[in-house]
Design a protein around this motif. Structure first.
Motif, PDB file in Angstrom:
ATOM      1  N   HIS A   2       0.810  -1.209   0.000  1.00  0.00           N
ATOM      2  CA  HIS A   2       0.000   0.000   0.000  1.00  0.00           C
ATOM      3  C   HIS A   2       0.847   1.265   0.000  1.00  0.00           C
ATOM      4  O   HIS A   2       0.334   2.347  -0.258  1.00  0.00           O
ATOM      5  CB  HIS A   2      -1.005  -0.023   1.153  1.00  0.00           C
ATOM      6  CG  HIS A   2      -0.471   0.372   2.483  1.00  0.00           C
ATOM      7  ND1 HIS A   2       0.373  -0.401   3.227  1.00  0.00           N
ATOM      8  CD2 HIS A   2      -0.674   1.496   3.191  1.00  0.00           C
ATOM      9  CE1 HIS A   2       0.661   0.219   4.341  1.00  0.00           C
ATOM     10  NE2 HIS A   2       0.050   1.372   4.360  1.00  0.00           N
ATOM     11  N   GLU A   3       2.137   1.145   0.226  1.00  0.00           N
ATOM     12  CA  GLU A   3       3.012   2.310   0.170  1.00  0.00           C
ATOM     13  C   GLU A   3       3.030   2.910  -1.238  1.00  0.00           C
ATOM     14  O   GLU A   3       3.169   4.118  -1.397  1.00  0.00           O
ATOM     15  CB  GLU A   3       4.437   1.949   0.623  1.00  0.00           C
ATOM     16  CG  GLU A   3       4.588   1.786   2.115  1.00  0.00           C
ATOM     17  CD  GLU A   3       4.061   0.464   2.675  1.00  0.00           C
ATOM     18  OE1 GLU A   3       3.625  -0.397   1.891  1.00  0.00           O
ATOM     19  OE2 GLU A   3       4.083   0.305   3.907  1.00  0.00           O
ATOM     20  N   LEU A   6       0.011   5.062  -1.461  1.00  0.00           N
ATOM     21  CA  LEU A   6       0.247   6.268  -0.672  1.00  0.00           C
ATOM     22  C   LEU A   6       1.071   7.272  -1.477  1.00  0.00           C
ATOM     23  O   LEU A   6       0.764   8.471  -1.503  1.00  0.00           O
ATOM     24  CB  LEU A   6       0.975   5.930   0.628  1.00  0.00           C
ATOM     25  CG  LEU A   6       0.201   5.121   1.661  1.00  0.00           C
ATOM     26  CD1 LEU A   6       1.122   4.719   2.808  1.00  0.00           C
ATOM     27  CD2 LEU A   6      -1.005   5.880   2.171  1.00  0.00           C
ATOM     28  N   CYS A   7       2.093   6.784  -2.153  1.00  0.00           N
ATOM     29  CA  CYS A   7       2.942   7.659  -2.957  1.00  0.00           C
ATOM     30  C   CYS A   7       2.199   8.217  -4.166  1.00  0.00           C
ATOM     31  O   CYS A   7       2.440   9.355  -4.575  1.00  0.00           O
ATOM     32  CB  CYS A   7       4.211   6.932  -3.394  1.00  0.00           C
ATOM     33  SG  CYS A   7       5.362   6.715  -2.013  1.00  0.00           S
ATOM     34  N   VAL A  39       2.888   2.174   8.157  1.00  0.00           N
ATOM     35  CA  VAL A  39       3.704   2.463   6.978  1.00  0.00           C
ATOM     36  C   VAL A  39       5.071   1.824   7.146  1.00  0.00           C
ATOM     37  O   VAL A  39       5.748   2.026   8.152  1.00  0.00           O
ATOM     38  CB  VAL A  39       3.848   3.992   6.776  1.00  0.00           C
ATOM     39  CG1 VAL A  39       4.794   4.301   5.630  1.00  0.00           C
ATOM     40  CG2 VAL A  39       2.495   4.627   6.549  1.00  0.00           C
ATOM     41  N   GLU A  40       5.488   1.054   6.158  1.00  0.00           N
ATOM     42  CA  GLU A  40       6.829   0.472   6.122  1.00  0.00           C
ATOM     43  C   GLU A  40       7.750   1.492   5.451  1.00  0.00           C
ATOM     44  O   GLU A  40       7.655   1.728   4.245  1.00  0.00           O
ATOM     45  CB  GLU A  40       6.834  -0.840   5.341  1.00  0.00           C
ATOM     46  CG  GLU A  40       6.054  -1.957   5.993  1.00  0.00           C
ATOM     47  CD  GLU A  40       6.695  -2.448   7.276  1.00  0.00           C
ATOM     48  OE1 GLU A  40       7.944  -2.336   7.410  1.00  0.00           O
ATOM     49  OE2 GLU A  40       5.954  -2.910   8.150  1.00  0.00           O
ATOM     50  N   LYS A  41       8.602   2.115   6.229  1.00  0.00           N
ATOM     51  CA  LYS A  41       9.421   3.216   5.713  1.00  0.00           C
ATOM     52  C   LYS A  41      10.335   2.830   4.552  1.00  0.00           C
ATOM     53  O   LYS A  41      10.415   3.569   3.571  1.00  0.00           O
ATOM     54  CB  LYS A  41      10.206   3.853   6.845  1.00  0.00           C
ATOM     55  CG  LYS A  41       9.314   4.597   7.798  1.00  0.00           C
ATOM     56  CD  LYS A  41      10.127   5.214   8.891  1.00  0.00           C
ATOM     57  CE  LYS A  41       9.204   5.859   9.898  1.00  0.00           C
ATOM     58  NZ  LYS A  41       9.948   6.420  11.008  1.00  0.00           N
ATOM     59  N   LEU A  44       8.185   2.647   1.573  1.00  0.00           N
ATOM     60  CA  LEU A  44       7.723   3.978   1.183  1.00  0.00           C
ATOM     61  C   LEU A  44       8.826   4.725   0.433  1.00  0.00           C
ATOM     62  O   LEU A  44       8.564   5.364  -0.583  1.00  0.00           O
ATOM     63  CB  LEU A  44       7.279   4.777   2.407  1.00  0.00           C
ATOM     64  CG  LEU A  44       6.633   6.126   2.104  1.00  0.00           C
ATOM     65  CD1 LEU A  44       5.278   5.931   1.437  1.00  0.00           C
ATOM     66  CD2 LEU A  44       6.478   6.941   3.371  1.00  0.00           C
TER      67      LEU A  44
END
Length: 113
Positions: A2-3, A6-7, A39-41, A44
């Motif tokens: 899902h990152e 998000l981007c 959120v997995e940085k 992301l």
């Protein structure tokens, strides 16, 4: 992942702001990310580099600012910082906590040229 989506949302905001304010290049984009946002940085960061290609934010530096988790303790009637949603109150040890912050993710600011 899902990152990636998000981007894509971030890209849309950047492109809207570029049109509205007439800038061509983003140098730095700062995101505030709550502890409980899920959120997995690293994911992301990867997605940001991929999704921003061809946009005003291509090549921009992504800075992530961690926001703490906060909850209201119903036992001692105080808002406290917590690391995990199921943690007891660090002040009184009570277990009746309602998270009030930490789920958010928002653009804090954008440095542009």
């Amino acid at each position: 992942m899902h990152e990636m989506s998000l981007c894509e949302g971030i890209r849309g905001i950047v492109e809207d702001q570029a049109r509205a304010h007439g800038f061509a290049t983003v140098r730095v984009l700062r995101l505030e990310i709550g502890r409980f946002a899920g959120v997995e940085k690293p994911a992301l960061e990867f997605a940001f580099d991929v999704v921003m290609r061809g946009s005003p934010a291509e090549g921009a530096r992504l800075e992530m600012i961690d926001l703490p988790g906060r909850a209201m303790c119903y036992d001692c009637a105080v808002e406290v910082e917590i690391d995990n949603r199921l943690d007891p109150c660090p002040r009184c040890g009570g277990g009746k906590l309602m998270p009030v912050a930490g789920d958010e993710m928002r653009i804090k600011d954008i440095e542009v040229v």
